[in-house]
Scaffold this motif. Structure first.
Motif, PDB file in Angstrom:
ATOM      1  N   MET A  52       0.831  -1.182   0.000  1.00  0.00           N
ATOM      2  CA  MET A  52       0.000   0.000   0.000  1.00  0.00           C
ATOM      3  C   MET A  52       0.876   1.246   0.000  1.00  0.00           C
ATOM      4  N   ASP A  53       0.326   2.299  -0.465  1.00  0.00           N
ATOM      5  CA  ASP A  53       1.032   3.560  -0.567  1.00  0.00           C
ATOM      6  C   ASP A  53       1.173   4.199   0.816  1.00  0.00           C
ATOM      7  N   TRP A 108      -1.734   5.723   4.023  1.00  0.00           N
ATOM      8  CA  TRP A 108      -1.726   5.465   5.461  1.00  0.00           C
ATOM      9  C   TRP A 108      -1.511   6.750   6.245  1.00  0.00           C
ATOM     10  N   HIS A 109      -0.658   7.620   5.754  1.00  0.00           N
ATOM     11  CA  HIS A 109      -0.410   8.900   6.425  1.00  0.00           C
ATOM     12  C   HIS A 109      -1.681   9.737   6.456  1.00  0.00           C
ATOM     13  N   ASP A 110      -2.364   9.864   5.292  1.00  0.00           N
ATOM     14  CA  ASP A 110      -3.575  10.680   5.212  1.00  0.00           C
ATOM     15  C   ASP A 110      -4.711  10.094   6.069  1.00  0.00           C
ATOM     16  N   MET A 111      -4.746   8.766   6.158  1.00  0.00           N
ATOM     17  CA  MET A 111      -5.829   8.121   6.899  1.00  0.00           C
ATOM     18  C   MET A 111      -5.701   8.324   8.409  1.00  0.00           C
ATOM     19  N   ILE A 146     -17.301  19.146  15.757  1.00  0.00           N
ATOM     20  CA  ILE A 146     -16.649  18.086  16.519  1.00  0.00           C
ATOM     21  C   ILE A 146     -15.314  17.696  15.908  1.00  0.00           C
ATOM     22  N   ILE A 147     -15.271  17.532  14.581  1.00  0.00           N
ATOM     23  CA  ILE A 147     -14.039  17.032  13.965  1.00  0.00           C
ATOM     24  C   ILE A 147     -13.140  18.129  13.407  1.00  0.00           C
ATOM     25  N   GLY A 148     -13.666  19.338  13.217  1.00  0.00           N
ATOM     26  CA  GLY A 148     -12.854  20.416  12.660  1.00  0.00           C
ATOM     27  C   GLY A 148     -12.462  20.111  11.225  1.00  0.00           C
ATOM     28  N   ASP A 149     -11.270  20.533  10.824  1.00  0.00           N
ATOM     29  CA  ASP A 149     -10.785  20.317   9.457  1.00  0.00           C
ATOM     30  C   ASP A 149     -10.098  18.972   9.304  1.00  0.00           C
ATOM     31  N   ASP A 150     -10.302  18.088  10.222  1.00  0.00           N
ATOM     32  CA  ASP A 150      -9.605  16.810  10.238  1.00  0.00           C
ATOM     33  C   ASP A 150     -10.556  15.697   9.825  1.00  0.00           C
ATOM     34  N   ASN A 151     -10.249  15.036   8.734  1.00  0.00           N
ATOM     35  CA  ASN A 151     -11.070  13.915   8.282  1.00  0.00           C
ATOM     36  C   ASN A 151     -10.369  12.577   8.474  1.00  0.00           C
ATOM     37  N   SER A 152      -9.378  12.545   9.339  1.00  0.00           N
ATOM     38  CA  SER A 152      -8.626  11.309   9.535  1.00  0.00           C
ATOM     39  C   SER A 152      -9.418  10.326  10.389  1.00  0.00           C
ATOM     40  N   VAL A 153      -9.117   9.052  10.226  1.00  0.00           N
ATOM     41  CA  VAL A 153      -9.728   8.007  11.041  1.00  0.00           C
ATOM     42  C   VAL A 153      -9.387   8.229  12.515  1.00  0.00           C
ATOM     43  N   THR A 154      -8.131   8.579  12.763  1.00  0.00           N
ATOM     44  CA  THR A 154      -7.687   8.807  14.133  1.00  0.00           C
ATOM     45  C   THR A 154      -8.486   9.947  14.766  1.00  0.00           C
ATOM     46  N   GLY A 155      -8.671  11.031  14.029  1.00  0.00           N
ATOM     47  CA  GLY A 155      -9.438  12.166  14.543  1.00  0.00           C
ATOM     48  C   GLY A 155     -10.875  11.789  14.847  1.00  0.00           C
TER      49      GLY A 155
END
Length: 189
Positions: free
Chosen positions: A1-2, A6-9, A64-73
């Motif tokens: 995988m790229d 993973w970084h973006d997720m 709640i999430i702000g500008d963050d669409n990551s799984v972690t967020g």
């Protein structure tokens, strides 16, 4: 995988403290807002109420999430909401007065078989909606209801009229008299 995938997720776009604080603020706002909106918003939903609740969840999503669409967020936000709710429920469990302040008190909608129209107006419940709720609990009409209480959680509890001991005794005596009358009539025939 790229590696970028993973970084973006999983890379957080916001600090963890902000990711924790945002859901806490939104949770507090929604608790107060729904408390002020009334018990009807919680359980006695009509289509308009449902639309408001669905769009409300979408409206506060970015708060709640702000500008963050990551799984972690998202996981941090969801975990924070669950933890705050758990803490609030546990805290309120031991503090009855505070719980009543947050959740509200029950409202009596029917007392001694009489509909309390002022309470219905206050809670924005129509007689037809009250009848529909009674039907769901197996009552044919509101004439069968001795007492109806709108609980803080939004559910309506109905208590059916029951005959008094005197009425039951009177009915039993009338039944025995009818039997005696039938026996006397049979003996005459």
């Amino acid at each position: 995988m790229d590696a970028k995938l993973w970084h973006d997720m999983f890379h957080l776009g916001l600090p963890v403290a902000e990711k924790v604080l945002r859901p806490v603020v939104v949770y507090a706002f929604l608790v107060v807002g729904l408390r002020l909106a009334g018990k009807r918003e919680l359980a006695q939903l009509n289509p308009f109420d449902l639309i408001v609740l669905l769009t409300l969840s979408n409206t506060v999503q970015n708060a709640i999430i702000g500008d963050d669409n990551s799984v972690t967020g998202g996981l941090i936000g969801a975990t924070t909401l669950l933890a705050v709710n758990y803490a609030v429920v546990r805290f309120l469990y031991g503090h009855d007065k505070l719980e009543q302040l947050v959740e509200g008190a029950p409202d009596v909608l029917i007392e001694n078989g009489v509909i309390q129209h002022d309470r219905l107006r206050k809670e924005l419940i129509t007689v037809q909606e009250l009848e529909a709720a009674a039907h769901k609990q197996g009552l044919a009409s509101l004439d069968e209801v001795e007492r109806a209480v709108l609980e803080p959680g939004g559910s309506v509890c109905f208590f059916a009229k029951k005959p008094t001991p005197d009425a039951s005794r009177h009915e039993e005596l009338m039944h025995r008299l009818d039997q005696l009358s039938a026996q006397v009539a049979a003996l005459r025939a």
